[in-house]
Design an enzyme around this catalytic site. Structure first.
Site, PDB file in Angstrom:
ATOM      1  CG  HIS A   1      -1.785  -1.232   1.312  1.00 10.00           C
ATOM      2  ND1 HIS A   1      -2.907  -1.467   0.551  1.00 10.00           N
ATOM      3  CD2 HIS A   1      -1.629  -2.334   2.093  1.00 10.00           C
ATOM      4  CE1 HIS A   1      -3.418  -2.645   0.868  1.00 10.00           C
ATOM      5  NE2 HIS A   1      -2.665  -3.198   1.787  1.00 10.00           N
TER       6      HIS A   1
ATOM      7  CB  SER B   1      14.095  18.457 -17.570  1.00  6.58           C
ATOM      8  OG  SER B   1      13.371  19.664 -17.743  1.00  6.58           O
TER       9      SER B   1
END
Length: 452
Positions: free
Chosen positions: A155, A278
């Site tokens: 989780h 980037s």
């Protein structure tokens, strides 16, 4: 000029591989049809339907170079028929007698289906080879890191310790099962097709089944029990297997993306100077290859269900859906091949930041092994009471940002039965990886032949 990323000079190696594109090229598709015609003539010659000399000439001249593609393209525009222009072009390279026996007793779908299956046979060989490469990659990394303790996560939260090798061995085992699926299922979809107009082989009289068996044998394909013109479950199964392989490939890439997060930074897809993350943020080391992998596998899983929808056919033959085979099957094979090629690169260039793994393992200040303390204390207090005691201490440790050991040593319910030395040993994550390493060894043993 191209209009698809599969064939784009700029993008094609991101969305596929040269080897798989070749399998589904126009040249290969037409050559497979020619191979089917050659095998048909040879099979019919064994039954005295076609003269052997004519069959031999058909076989000798059944090469792509004898097809005039300009004539075929124009012929397709005029006839709207997918095969007649090829038959006309091919027969022009043959003598009058041999040309008269091309496509004898067959229907269009016999040749196109068989040709496509021959392409899938080649595609399967490439897919198997790539899956074997990925299995081998995972086995090597699993063995290398089978004792490297890291935080297991459920989780999206720290759970209990595992080892990195254990995580990767799970990936390996999936690839191993995919190889089993491909091997076990291939006799259901690598099947030849020769059945005639409505599938009854009436055009070949009482020799139809003998011709069919020889035809399939010459092509190295399974002989069908009954005509499959309108039974497309074989292609649906092949598509489903490829979709599952894509799922494994995507899961691994996605896991690496998550483990490469700045806040985690345990595993990285690989970096060399010159790789840019980037156009505006120079500091970025983005997992761009893994992102490409996930994107490409989505194309596979989005198109694969066409295999199931194409099972809806009408009567004894129907062109509305089987023509989709020519579109979605090449696409999923090419896209999956591209994704697997990229993952192969990632797994071989993967960077493991062991210091960060150790740092993250200690992040919860002992709480990652609270289960172990609870189970030990449970011997004295009972499992449920022990859970309540450790739960209270863990929640307090979380809220106050304190080491779990500090709070446990202040809790008389714990120290009445467990001393400090024992608590320190219980709270060491290195001592609580269960059978992680042994399970890695079991996976390595199961697929040891693939490491040779």
């Amino acid at each position: 000029m191209t209009s698809s990323v599969i064939d784009s000079a700029l993008f094609k190696d991101q969305y596929g591989t040269e080897a798989m594109r070749t399998v589904f090229s126009d040249e290969t598709q037409i050559q497979k049809w020619l191979d089917a015609w050659a095998a048909l003539a040879q099979a019919e010659a064994t039954q005295g339907i076609v003269p052997q000399d004519a069959a031999d000439e058909i076989k000798a001249k059944a090469v792509y170079e004898n097809i005039n593609m300009d004539d075929v393209r124009e012929g397709f525009k005029k006839t709207a028929h997918p095969l007649m222009p090829q038959i006309k072009s091919f027969t022009q390279s043959l003598s009058k007698e041999a040309g008269g026996y091309v496509h004898w007793g067959a229907t269009t779908q016999d040749i196109t289906d068989t040709g496509l299956v021959l392409q899938l046979k080649d595609a399967q060989a490439l897919i198997v080879s790539q899956v074997e490469d990925l299995l081998r990659d995972c086995l090597k990394q699993a063995d290398k890191y089978k004792n490297l303790v890291m935080a297991g996560r459920t989780h999206a939260q720290h759970a209990v310790p595992i080892t990195l090798g254990y995580k990767i061995a799970i990936w390996a085992n999936e690839f191993g099962r995919h190889l089993e699926r491909l091997e076990q299922a291939k006799h259901r979809y690598l099947v030849g097709e020769l059945a005639g107009a409505a599938g009854t082989l009436a055009s070949l009289g009482d020799k139809g089944l003998a011709v069919q068996a020889k035809y399939c044998d010459l092509l190295g394909l399974e002989t069908p029990t009954i005509t499959w013109h309108v039974s497309r479950d074989g292609f649906a199964e092949f598509s489903d297997i490829l979709s599952m392989i894509a799922g494994t490939v995507a899961k691994i890439a996605n896991e690496i993306i998550n483990l490469q997060r700045t806040e985690i930074e345990e595993v990285e897809e690989g970096f060399t100077m010159g790789k840019i993350g980037s156009s505006t943020m120079p500091q970025k080391r983005n997992p761009m290859i893994c992102e490409n992998i996930v994107a490409t596998t989505r194309l596979v899983q989005a198109s694969a269900p066409l295999g199931t929808t194409a099972m809806v056919q009408e009567h004894e033959r129907d062109m509305t859906f089987w023509q989709t085979d020519w579109a979605y099957l090449p696409q999923i094979c090419i896209n999956l091949s591209g994704a697997m090629a990229m993952l192969h690169t990632v797994l071989n260039q993967m960077i493991v930041h062991e210091d960060n793994i150790k740092r993250n393992l200690a992040m919860t200040k002992g709480m990652i092994v609270s289960e172990r303390v609870m189970l030990d204390l449970g011997r004295y207090l009972g499992r449920q009471v022990a859970h309540e005691v450790i739960y209270e201490n863990c929640m307090k440790a979380f809220e106050e940002d304190k080491p779990l050991l500090e709070l446990l040593l202040q809790d008389k319910r714990v120290t009445d039965d467990v001393d400090e030395a024992t608590l320190r040993e219980l709270l060491d994550p290195e001592n609580y990886t269960g059978s992680s390493a042994k399970m890695v060894d079991r996976v390595l043993a199961q697929y040891s032949d693939h490491l040779k």
